[in-house]
Design a protein around this motif. Structure first.
Motif, mmCIF file in Angstrom:
data_model
loop_
_atom_site.group_PDB
_atom_site.id
_atom_site.type_symbol
_atom_site.label_atom_id
_atom_site.label_comp_id
_atom_site.label_asym_id
_atom_site.label_seq_id
_atom_site.Cartn_x
_atom_site.Cartn_y
_atom_site.Cartn_z
ATOM 1 N N ILE A 112 0.909 -1.257 -0.130
ATOM 2 C CA ILE A 112 -0.075 -0.003 0.062
ATOM 3 C C ILE A 112 0.990 1.136 -0.117
ATOM 4 O O ILE A 112 2.054 1.150 0.418
ATOM 5 C CB ILE A 112 -1.071 -0.160 1.047
ATOM 6 C CG1 ILE A 112 -0.407 -0.024 2.505
ATOM 7 C CG2 ILE A 112 -1.812 -1.218 1.173
ATOM 8 C CD1 ILE A 112 -1.113 0.475 3.853
ATOM 9 N N ALA A 113 0.338 2.330 -0.674
ATOM 10 C CA ALA A 113 1.071 3.674 -0.311
ATOM 11 C C ALA A 113 1.237 4.158 0.904
ATOM 12 O O ALA A 113 0.450 4.006 1.741
ATOM 13 C CB ALA A 113 0.243 4.721 -1.240
ATOM 14 N N HIS A 114 2.332 4.765 1.115
ATOM 15 C CA HIS A 114 2.403 5.621 2.564
ATOM 16 C C HIS A 114 1.450 6.510 2.555
ATOM 17 O O HIS A 114 0.766 7.209 1.946
ATOM 18 C CB HIS A 114 3.748 6.575 2.466
ATOM 19 C CG HIS A 114 5.106 5.739 2.056
ATOM 20 N ND1 HIS A 114 5.406 5.292 0.897
ATOM 21 C CD2 HIS A 114 6.181 5.049 2.885
ATOM 22 C CE1 HIS A 114 6.549 4.467 0.934
ATOM 23 N NE2 HIS A 114 6.861 4.709 2.196
ATOM 24 N N GLY A 115 0.850 6.590 3.921
ATOM 25 C CA GLY A 115 -0.069 7.422 4.331
ATOM 26 C C GLY A 115 0.258 8.829 4.161
ATOM 27 O O GLY A 115 -0.501 9.483 3.581
ATOM 28 N N ILE A 116 1.471 9.234 4.598
ATOM 29 C CA ILE A 116 1.826 10.556 4.317
ATOM 30 C C ILE A 116 2.155 10.961 2.661
ATOM 31 O O ILE A 116 1.731 12.061 2.394
ATOM 32 C CB ILE A 116 3.103 10.832 5.308
ATOM 33 C CG1 ILE A 116 3.190 10.467 6.563
ATOM 34 C CG2 ILE A 116 3.736 12.248 4.930
ATOM 35 C CD1 ILE A 116 1.860 11.303 7.286
ATOM 36 N N LEU A 117 2.303 10.178 2.011
ATOM 37 C CA LEU A 117 2.241 10.270 0.470
ATOM 38 C C LEU A 117 0.919 10.432 0.066
ATOM 39 O O LEU A 117 0.798 11.650 -0.786
ATOM 40 C CB LEU A 117 2.908 8.999 -0.100
ATOM 41 C CG LEU A 117 2.899 9.215 -1.837
ATOM 42 C CD1 LEU A 117 3.519 10.320 -2.135
ATOM 43 C CD2 LEU A 117 3.475 7.787 -2.298
ATOM 44 N N VAL A 118 -0.181 9.771 0.343
ATOM 45 C CA VAL A 118 -1.248 10.157 0.049
ATOM 46 C C VAL A 118 -1.698 11.681 0.962
ATOM 47 O O VAL A 118 -2.546 12.446 -0.226
ATOM 48 C CB VAL A 118 -2.389 9.035 0.728
ATOM 49 C CG1 VAL A 118 -3.978 9.531 0.497
ATOM 50 C CG2 VAL A 118 -1.905 7.648 0.451
ATOM 51 N N LEU A 119 -1.274 11.994 1.604
ATOM 52 C CA LEU A 119 -1.764 13.347 2.500
ATOM 53 C C LEU A 119 -0.921 14.478 1.385
ATOM 54 O O LEU A 119 -1.665 15.413 1.321
ATOM 55 C CB LEU A 119 -1.179 13.358 3.793
ATOM 56 C CG LEU A 119 -1.933 12.358 4.911
ATOM 57 C CD1 LEU A 119 -1.573 12.596 6.097
ATOM 58 C CD2 LEU A 119 -3.411 12.670 4.590
ATOM 59 N N GLY A 120 0.033 14.008 0.674
ATOM 60 C CA GLY A 120 0.634 15.066 -0.200
ATOM 61 C C GLY A 120 -0.371 15.471 -1.129
ATOM 62 O O GLY A 120 -0.236 16.810 -1.707
ATOM 63 N N LEU A 121 -1.254 14.905 -1.458
ATOM 64 C CA LEU A 121 -2.342 15.137 -2.411
ATOM 65 C C LEU A 121 -3.386 16.272 -1.924
ATOM 66 O O LEU A 121 -3.650 17.170 -2.563
ATOM 67 C CB LEU A 121 -3.443 13.848 -2.816
ATOM 68 C CG LEU A 121 -2.812 12.799 -3.555
ATOM 69 C CD1 LEU A 121 -3.872 11.534 -3.678
ATOM 70 C CD2 LEU A 121 -2.125 13.004 -4.962
ATOM 71 N N ILE A 122 -3.565 16.234 -0.588
ATOM 72 C CA ILE A 122 -4.112 17.354 0.058
ATOM 73 C C ILE A 122 -3.424 18.738 0.055
ATOM 74 O O ILE A 122 -3.656 19.769 -0.450
ATOM 75 C CB ILE A 122 -4.256 16.988 1.487
ATOM 76 C CG1 ILE A 122 -5.266 15.998 1.663
ATOM 77 C CG2 ILE A 122 -4.980 18.556 2.346
ATOM 78 C CD1 ILE A 122 -5.695 15.569 2.883
ATOM 79 N N SER A 123 -1.805 18.504 0.221
ATOM 80 C CA SER A 123 -1.269 19.720 0.259
ATOM 81 C C SER A 123 -1.047 20.011 -1.311
ATOM 82 O O SER A 123 -1.050 21.454 -1.602
ATOM 83 C CB SER A 123 0.316 19.230 0.653
ATOM 84 O OG SER A 123 1.372 20.159 0.556
ATOM 85 N N ALA A 124 -1.171 19.239 -2.122
ATOM 86 C CA ALA A 124 -1.302 19.774 -3.803
ATOM 87 C C ALA A 124 -2.324 20.536 -3.916
ATOM 88 O O ALA A 124 -2.159 21.556 -4.844
ATOM 89 C CB ALA A 124 -1.046 18.441 -4.759
ATOM 90 N N ALA A 125 -3.393 20.050 -3.415
ATOM 91 C CA ALA A 125 -4.481 20.914 -3.550
ATOM 92 C C ALA A 125 -4.580 22.355 -2.977
ATOM 93 O O ALA A 125 -5.073 23.208 -3.537
ATOM 94 C CB ALA A 125 -5.870 20.099 -3.371
ATOM 95 N N LEU A 126 -4.160 22.126 -1.903
ATOM 96 C CA LEU A 126 -4.181 23.312 -1.280
ATOM 97 C C LEU A 126 -3.199 24.673 -1.756
ATOM 98 O O LEU A 126 -3.216 25.705 -1.840
ATOM 99 C CB LEU A 126 -3.363 23.408 0.440
ATOM 100 C CG LEU A 126 -4.357 22.562 1.304
ATOM 101 C CD1 LEU A 126 -3.755 22.361 2.689
ATOM 102 C CD2 LEU A 126 -5.632 23.251 1.581
#
Length: 195
Positions: A112-126
């Motif tokens: 599975i992908a790292h959870g923090i990597l997935v959270l990077g999508l939120i940062s990208a949107a922000l």
């Protein structure tokens, strides 16, 4: 002479094709996708950069300032190359993310992908809000794991203006079927863009 020219053209075409394929492989290893998807700067300075395969949907009241009700959806595929690059960049080499044989015996049955990597999508949107967005806090709950090779979408909505250029937002990530995998809330500071 025509045969020599034709042979030269065919050989040159094959060499160019091989070089292009090699460059694509290198870019993919660093999370760059294919060579035709190089990073490009957006004409909207608040959005930053884009790449083939990334998707952005902005529903903004105003293009120059953040307003309650603004929503953004940023999506991309989280590839194995992204996971490998993230592990290399951070040192997070948990075998659950990188070792298929190991992960197949875990509760997830696959890497599975790292959870923090997935959270990077939120940062990208922000980063695509009007102005210069600075994270102040992020509360999250991981609902389900992110399977490698799927497209994920960060969905953010500005829900409250807190004063002093600060805003509270919902920050969720959904999978390809719209199922929530991350449920969150953030507080950001939005400065004016530097000159």
């Amino acid at each position: 002479m025509a045969e020599v020219t034709r042979a030269w053209t065919n050989a040159s075409t094959q060499v160019l094709k091989n070089i292009t394929e090699a460059n694509q492989a290198v870019l993919s290893a660093f999370g760059g996708g294919d060579i035709s998807g190089e990073v490009t700067e957006s004409s909207d300075v608040s959005i930053g950069y884009s790449r083939r395969g990334w998707s952005l949907d902005r529903d903004l009241t105003c293009d120059t300032e953040v307003t309650v009700g603004d929503t953004l959806r940023f999506s991309k595929v989280i590839s194995e190359a992204n996971v490998d690059a993230f592990a290399d960049a951070t040192g997070d080499t948990n075998r659950l993310h990188l070792d298929e044989a190991f992960a197949s015996n875990s509760r997830f049955g696959e890497p599975i992908a790292h959870g923090i990597l997935v959270l990077g999508l939120i940062s990208a949107a922000l980063a695509r809000l009007p102005g210069l967005t600075i994270y102040l806090s992020q509360d999250i709950q991981f609902i389900r794991p992110a399977t490698i090779g799927q497209r994920y979408t960060a969905v953010i909505e500005v829900v409250e203006q807190l004063g002093d250029k600060q805003f509270r937002l919902t920050t969720d990530v959904v999978d390809e079927s719209g199922e929530m995998i991350v449920d969150g809330e953030a507080v950001v500071l939005v400065d004016d863009l530097p000159a």
